[in-house]
Write an enzyme that holds these catalytic residues in place. Structure first.
Site, short mmCIF file in Angstrom:
data_model
loop_
_atom_site.label_atom_id
_atom_site.label_comp_id
_atom_site.label_asym_id
_atom_site.label_seq_id
_atom_site.Cartn_x
_atom_site.Cartn_y
_atom_site.Cartn_z
N ARG A 148 0.83 -1.21 0.00
CA ARG A 148 0.00 0.00 0.00
C ARG A 148 0.87 1.27 0.00
O ARG A 148 1.90 1.34 0.65
CB ARG A 148 -0.90 -0.01 1.24
CG ARG A 148 -1.84 1.17 1.28
CD ARG A 148 -3.02 0.92 2.15
NE ARG A 148 -2.71 0.85 3.57
CZ ARG A 148 -3.63 0.63 4.50
NH1 ARG A 148 -4.88 0.40 4.15
NH2 ARG A 148 -3.30 0.57 5.77
N ARG A 189 2.97 4.24 4.71
CA ARG A 189 2.60 4.60 6.08
C ARG A 189 3.56 3.92 7.05
O ARG A 189 3.91 2.76 6.87
CB ARG A 189 1.16 4.13 6.37
CG ARG A 189 0.13 5.11 5.92
CD ARG A 189 -1.24 4.50 5.92
NE ARG A 189 -1.61 3.84 7.18
CZ ARG A 189 -2.83 3.39 7.46
NH1 ARG A 189 -3.80 3.55 6.57
NH2 ARG A 189 -3.10 2.79 8.59
N ARG A 199 -0.56 -4.76 14.22
CA ARG A 199 -1.94 -4.35 13.91
C ARG A 199 -2.85 -5.55 13.73
O ARG A 199 -4.02 -5.50 14.11
CB ARG A 199 -1.95 -3.47 12.66
CG ARG A 199 -1.39 -2.08 12.94
CD ARG A 199 -1.05 -1.35 11.68
NE ARG A 199 -2.22 -0.97 10.93
CZ ARG A 199 -2.21 -0.76 9.61
NH1 ARG A 199 -1.11 -0.93 8.91
NH2 ARG A 199 -3.31 -0.39 9.01
#
Ligand code: AMP
Length: 211
Positions: free
Chosen positions: A122, A155, A166
């Site tokens: 991503r 990120r 996460r």
């Protein structure tokens, strides 16, 4: 339509929420985007939460719920909204219930392997928050945002250690929400494995525009 999008990080909540928001004319409210905006603007909230977010842990329930409550009181959210990334704990779900009645909770179902693949590829735009992927959703020019032409970044919490953290956080704290919302008769589970366009079509069948 007052909706919550539930699912592990990388399930595609943000991508689907952005499409649905545009299509149905309701705001897409992402706590992750709100937190990252606070960090990039160096607000006092941003300074308080930066380390927590970068590590992949969760911001405390009170801070997060207060932010959402304030956002939902805005005029544009009166007729509907999509909450993306909130609630993430049972405590947050109980808090949300105090100030809002939902129509449905969309649970995006996806395997752990696909989650890791999606998160590690991503890329996001630090200016406008748009999401891209090096394989599945390439920008027109490598490394550049299609919408505002800023340089795309990875990120901090999409780096390997934070991804693992996460996923663990999701399992321990967010996964129980599936049962919570099933018991509330609000849960609709959607297969999040197909391409975003196919998931959107599926969504439109579930929620015709005249609802
Ligand atoms: P997201 O963009 O939804 O993946 O969120 C990025 C990060 O923001 C998460 O890993 C958490 O650190 C924080 N965050 C977002 N939503 C919440 C929430 N509802 N409760 C606590 N922390 C959150």
């Amino acid at each position: 339509m007052k909706l919550v999008f539930l699912g592990p990080p990388g399930a595609g909540k943000g991508t689907l929420a952005a499409e649905v928001a545009k299509d149905y004319g309701i705001p897409h409210i992402s706590t992750g985007v709100m937190f990252r905006t606070a960090i990039s603007k160096h607000t006092s909230l941003g300074e308080k939460i930066k380390k927590i977010i970068d590590s992949g842990a969760l911001v405390d329930d009170e801070t997060t719920a207060a932010l959402v409550k304030e956002r939902l009181s805005a005029a544009d959210a009166r007729n509907g909204f999509i909450l993306d990334g909130f609630p993430r704990t049972i405590v947050q779900a109980e808090m949300l219930k105090q100030f809002c009645t939902l129509d449905a909770v969309i649970n995006l179902d996806i395997s752990d392997e696909a989650v890791v693949e999606r998160l590690s590829g991503r890329r996001i735009c630090p200016s406008c928050g748009s999401n891209f992927h090096v394989s599945f959703m390439k920008p027109q020019t490598d490394g550049i945002c299609d919408n505002c032409h800023s340089m795309l970044i990875i990120r901090e919490d999409d780096k390997a250690d934070a991804i693992i953290k996460r996923i663990e956080t999701y399992r321990a704290q967010t996964f129980p929400l599936i049962e919570f919302y099933r018991n509330e008769h609000l849960l609709i589970t959607v297969d999040a494995q197909p391409a975003p366009s196919a998931i959107l079509e599926n969504f439109k069948k579930l929620f015709p525009h005249n609802l």
